[in-house]
Design a protein around this motif. Sequence first.
Motif, PDB file in Angstrom:
ATOM      1  N   VAL A 169     -10.386  24.805 -36.347  1.00  0.00           N
ATOM      2  CA  VAL A 169     -11.824  24.956 -36.610  1.00  0.00           C
ATOM      3  C   VAL A 169     -12.433  26.000 -35.666  1.00  0.00           C
ATOM      4  CG1 VAL A 169     -14.072  23.793 -36.517  1.00  0.00           C
ATOM      5  CG2 VAL A 169     -12.119  22.668 -37.612  1.00  0.00           C
ATOM      6  N   MET A 170     -12.115  25.909 -34.390  1.00  0.00           N
ATOM      7  CA  MET A 170     -12.686  26.836 -33.403  1.00  0.00           C
ATOM      8  C   MET A 170     -12.216  28.270 -33.663  1.00  0.00           C
ATOM      9  SD  MET A 170     -14.664  24.877 -31.782  1.00  0.00           S
ATOM     10  CE  MET A 170     -15.175  25.669 -30.277  1.00  0.00           C
ATOM     11  N   THR A 171     -10.973  28.431 -34.050  1.00  0.00           N
ATOM     12  CA  THR A 171     -10.440  29.764 -34.351  1.00  0.00           C
ATOM     13  C   THR A 171     -11.124  30.336 -35.584  1.00  0.00           C
ATOM     14  OG1 THR A 171      -8.318  29.195 -33.345  1.00  0.00           O
ATOM     15  CG2 THR A 171      -8.341  31.063 -34.872  1.00  0.00           C
ATOM     16  N   GLU A 172     -11.319  29.518 -36.608  1.00  0.00           N
ATOM     17  CA  GLU A 172     -12.020  29.975 -37.807  1.00  0.00           C
ATOM     18  C   GLU A 172     -13.452  30.394 -37.481  1.00  0.00           C
ATOM     19  OE1 GLU A 172     -11.730  26.836 -40.711  1.00  0.00           O
ATOM     20  OE2 GLU A 172      -9.612  27.251 -41.100  1.00  0.00           O
ATOM     21  N   ALA A 173     -14.114  29.629 -36.635  1.00  0.00           N
ATOM     22  CA  ALA A 173     -15.492  29.963 -36.246  1.00  0.00           C
ATOM     23  C   ALA A 173     -15.525  31.294 -35.513  1.00  0.00           C
ATOM     24  CB  ALA A 173     -16.083  28.858 -35.372  1.00  0.00           C
ATOM     25  N   GLU A 174     -14.592  31.498 -34.609  1.00  0.00           N
ATOM     26  CA  GLU A 174     -14.539  32.768 -33.879  1.00  0.00           C
ATOM     27  C   GLU A 174     -14.250  33.930 -34.828  1.00  0.00           C
ATOM     28  OE1 GLU A 174     -12.150  34.894 -30.215  1.00  0.00           O
ATOM     29  OE2 GLU A 174     -12.129  32.705 -30.344  1.00  0.00           O
ATOM     30  N   GLU A 175     -13.387  33.708 -35.792  1.00  0.00           N
ATOM     31  CA  GLU A 175     -13.077  34.762 -36.769  1.00  0.00           C
ATOM     32  C   GLU A 175     -14.307  35.124 -37.595  1.00  0.00           C
ATOM     33  OE1 GLU A 175      -9.718  33.204 -38.908  1.00  0.00           O
ATOM     34  OE2 GLU A 175      -8.337  33.635 -37.253  1.00  0.00           O
ATOM     35  N   GLN A 176     -15.102  34.123 -37.973  1.00  0.00           N
ATOM     36  CA  GLN A 176     -16.328  34.404 -38.725  1.00  0.00           C
ATOM     37  C   GLN A 176     -17.321  35.192 -37.877  1.00  0.00           C
ATOM     38  OE1 GLN A 176     -18.028  30.977 -40.679  1.00  0.00           O
ATOM     39  NE2 GLN A 176     -16.056  30.384 -41.532  1.00  0.00           N
ATOM     40  N   MET A 177     -17.464  34.797 -36.607  1.00  0.00           N
ATOM     41  CA  MET A 177     -18.366  35.529 -35.716  1.00  0.00           C
ATOM     42  C   MET A 177     -17.868  36.959 -35.529  1.00  0.00           C
ATOM     43  SD  MET A 177     -19.556  34.782 -31.791  1.00  0.00           S
ATOM     44  CE  MET A 177     -17.898  34.882 -31.179  1.00  0.00           C
ATOM     45  N   SER A 178     -16.588  37.103 -35.330  1.00  0.00           N
ATOM     46  CA  SER A 178     -15.984  38.422 -35.152  1.00  0.00           C
ATOM     47  C   SER A 178     -16.229  39.300 -36.379  1.00  0.00           C
ATOM     48  CB  SER A 178     -14.487  38.267 -34.898  1.00  0.00           C
ATOM     49  OG  SER A 178     -13.795  39.445 -35.110  1.00  0.00           O
ATOM     50  N   ARG A 179     -16.014  38.743 -37.544  1.00  0.00           N
ATOM     51  CA  ARG A 179     -16.235  39.492 -38.798  1.00  0.00           C
ATOM     52  C   ARG A 179     -17.689  39.944 -38.904  1.00  0.00           C
ATOM     53  NH1 ARG A 179     -12.788  36.502 -41.291  1.00  0.00           N
ATOM     54  NH2 ARG A 179     -14.200  34.835 -41.844  1.00  0.00           N
ATOM     55  N   TYR A 180     -18.621  39.047 -38.579  1.00  0.00           N
ATOM     56  CA  TYR A 180     -20.042  39.387 -38.653  1.00  0.00           C
ATOM     57  C   TYR A 180     -20.382  40.502 -37.655  1.00  0.00           C
ATOM     58  CZ  TYR A 180     -25.093  39.061 -38.587  1.00  0.00           C
ATOM     59  OH  TYR A 180     -26.426  39.372 -38.644  1.00  0.00           O
ATOM     60  N   LEU A 181     -19.919  40.353 -36.408  1.00  0.00           N
ATOM     61  CA  LEU A 181     -20.235  41.358 -35.390  1.00  0.00           C
ATOM     62  C   LEU A 181     -19.549  42.692 -35.679  1.00  0.00           C
ATOM     63  CD1 LEU A 181     -20.231  39.173 -32.160  1.00  0.00           C
ATOM     64  CD2 LEU A 181     -22.200  40.061 -33.422  1.00  0.00           C
ATOM     65  N   ARG A 182     -18.431  42.662 -36.393  1.00  0.00           N
ATOM     66  CA  ARG A 182     -17.779  43.915 -36.823  1.00  0.00           C
ATOM     67  C   ARG A 182     -18.585  44.607 -37.931  1.00  0.00           C
ATOM     68  NH1 ARG A 182     -12.624  41.047 -35.866  1.00  0.00           N
ATOM     69  NH2 ARG A 182     -11.547  42.238 -34.267  1.00  0.00           N
ATOM     70  N   SER A 183     -19.415  43.849 -38.619  1.00  0.00           N
ATOM     71  CA  SER A 183     -20.212  44.435 -39.703  1.00  0.00           C
ATOM     72  C   SER A 183     -21.488  45.105 -39.179  1.00  0.00           C
ATOM     73  CB  SER A 183     -20.577  43.366 -40.744  1.00  0.00           C
ATOM     74  OG  SER A 183     -21.609  42.512 -40.272  1.00  0.00           O
ATOM     75  N   LYS A 184     -21.803  44.909 -37.917  1.00  0.00           N
ATOM     76  CA  LYS A 184     -23.002  45.495 -37.312  1.00  0.00           C
ATOM     77  C   LYS A 184     -22.581  46.611 -36.361  1.00  0.00           C
ATOM     78  CE  LYS A 184     -25.534  42.513 -39.385  1.00  0.00           C
ATOM     79  NZ  LYS A 184     -26.123  42.905 -40.645  1.00  0.00           N
ATOM     80  N   THR A 185     -23.050  47.813 -36.647  1.00  0.00           N
ATOM     81  CA  THR A 185     -22.686  48.976 -35.840  1.00  0.00           C
ATOM     82  C   THR A 185     -23.884  49.464 -35.036  1.00  0.00           C
ATOM     83  OG1 THR A 185     -23.306  50.568 -37.550  1.00  0.00           O
ATOM     84  CG2 THR A 185     -21.032  49.713 -37.620  1.00  0.00           C
ATOM     85  N   LEU A 186     -23.609  50.368 -34.109  1.00  0.00           N
ATOM     86  CA  LEU A 186     -24.715  50.996 -33.370  1.00  0.00           C
ATOM     87  C   LEU A 186     -25.605  51.787 -34.309  1.00  0.00           C
ATOM     88  CD1 LEU A 186     -23.141  52.279 -30.037  1.00  0.00           C
ATOM     89  CD2 LEU A 186     -24.571  50.277 -30.407  1.00  0.00           C
ATOM     90  N   ALA A 187     -25.017  52.402 -35.327  1.00  0.00           N
ATOM     91  CA  ALA A 187     -25.825  53.150 -36.304  1.00  0.00           C
ATOM     92  C   ALA A 187     -26.783  52.193 -37.022  1.00  0.00           C
ATOM     93  CB  ALA A 187     -24.928  53.861 -37.305  1.00  0.00           C
ATOM     94  N   TRP A 188     -26.294  51.023 -37.405  1.00  0.00           N
ATOM     95  CA  TRP A 188     -27.153  50.029 -38.051  1.00  0.00           C
ATOM     96  C   TRP A 188     -28.274  49.622 -37.098  1.00  0.00           C
ATOM     97  CZ3 TRP A 188     -28.092  45.098 -36.263  1.00  0.00           C
ATOM     98  CH2 TRP A 188     -28.860  44.290 -37.105  1.00  0.00           C
ATOM     99  N   LEU A 189     -27.925  49.306 -35.834  1.00  0.00           N
ATOM    100  CA  LEU A 189     -28.922  48.901 -34.843  1.00  0.00           C
ATOM    101  C   LEU A 189     -29.966  49.993 -34.647  1.00  0.00           C
ATOM    102  CD1 LEU A 189     -29.919  46.930 -32.631  1.00  0.00           C
ATOM    103  CD2 LEU A 189     -28.314  48.071 -31.061  1.00  0.00           C
ATOM    104  N   HIS A 190     -29.505  51.217 -34.501  1.00  0.00           N
ATOM    105  CA  HIS A 190     -30.410  52.344 -34.293  1.00  0.00           C
ATOM    106  C   HIS A 190     -31.371  52.477 -35.473  1.00  0.00           C
ATOM    107  CE1 HIS A 190     -31.387  56.741 -33.917  1.00  0.00           C
ATOM    108  NE2 HIS A 190     -31.655  56.298 -32.707  1.00  0.00           N
ATOM    109  N   GLY A 191     -30.849  52.350 -36.678  1.00  0.00           N
ATOM    110  CA  GLY A 191     -31.703  52.420 -37.878  1.00  0.00           C
ATOM    111  C   GLY A 191     -32.733  51.307 -37.916  1.00  0.00           C
ATOM    112  N   GLN A 192     -32.319  50.098 -37.557  1.00  0.00           N
ATOM    113  CA  GLN A 192     -33.238  48.963 -37.543  1.00  0.00           C
ATOM    114  C   GLN A 192     -34.352  49.176 -36.527  1.00  0.00           C
ATOM    115  OE1 GLN A 192     -33.169  45.991 -39.540  1.00  0.00           O
ATOM    116  NE2 GLN A 192     -31.882  47.434 -40.654  1.00  0.00           N
TER     117      GLN A 192
END
Length: 171
Positions: free
Chosen positions: A121-144
């Motif tokens: 369960v903990m590994t799956e949760a970390e993988e989901q967080m990792s996937r989400y944080l991989r979807s957010k880039t500095l370019a996205w942040l800068h645009g926001q």
Amino acid sequence: MQFSIGIEYALHCLLHLCSLPSEKSVGIKELAAYQGVSETYLSKVFTKLGKAGIVHSVPGANGGYELGRSPENITFWDVVEAIEGKKSLFQCAEIRQNEVLLDKNNLPDSYTSCPCLIKVVMTEAEEQMSRYLRSKTLAWLHGQVKSKIPEDYMNETVQWFSESKSRKRRG
């Protein structure tokens, strides 16, 4: 779970590096002064970012740091791994193997040989967080950020860093 303050420092400073014209670099002293954070700690953060290839240093009197790759190719997860390391957040010590009443002769092997369900369960949760944080880039942040603050503010920020370099050369 708590990430170190270094991640916040890194992301805010990297955001400012995104705003600078290409071929411009910023020193740790200026970034720390602008953000109101510890220069010593920020220097350690940037050392880690440099080792990860997120930034690289520019030598010389007008040197400092600039992005090591395009903002589109730097994710939040890249920053997390650079600052916190690549070690898994959850460390399973398999304490279930030490249970007082555990009689391996009366339990099926599947209990003790299968992966710990808590770890799963903990590994799956970390993988989901990792996937989400991989979807957010500095370019996205800068645009926001650009869409939420006046353009004058972004221009003033760039000007502040430019003037800070000029003051440094004169002073």
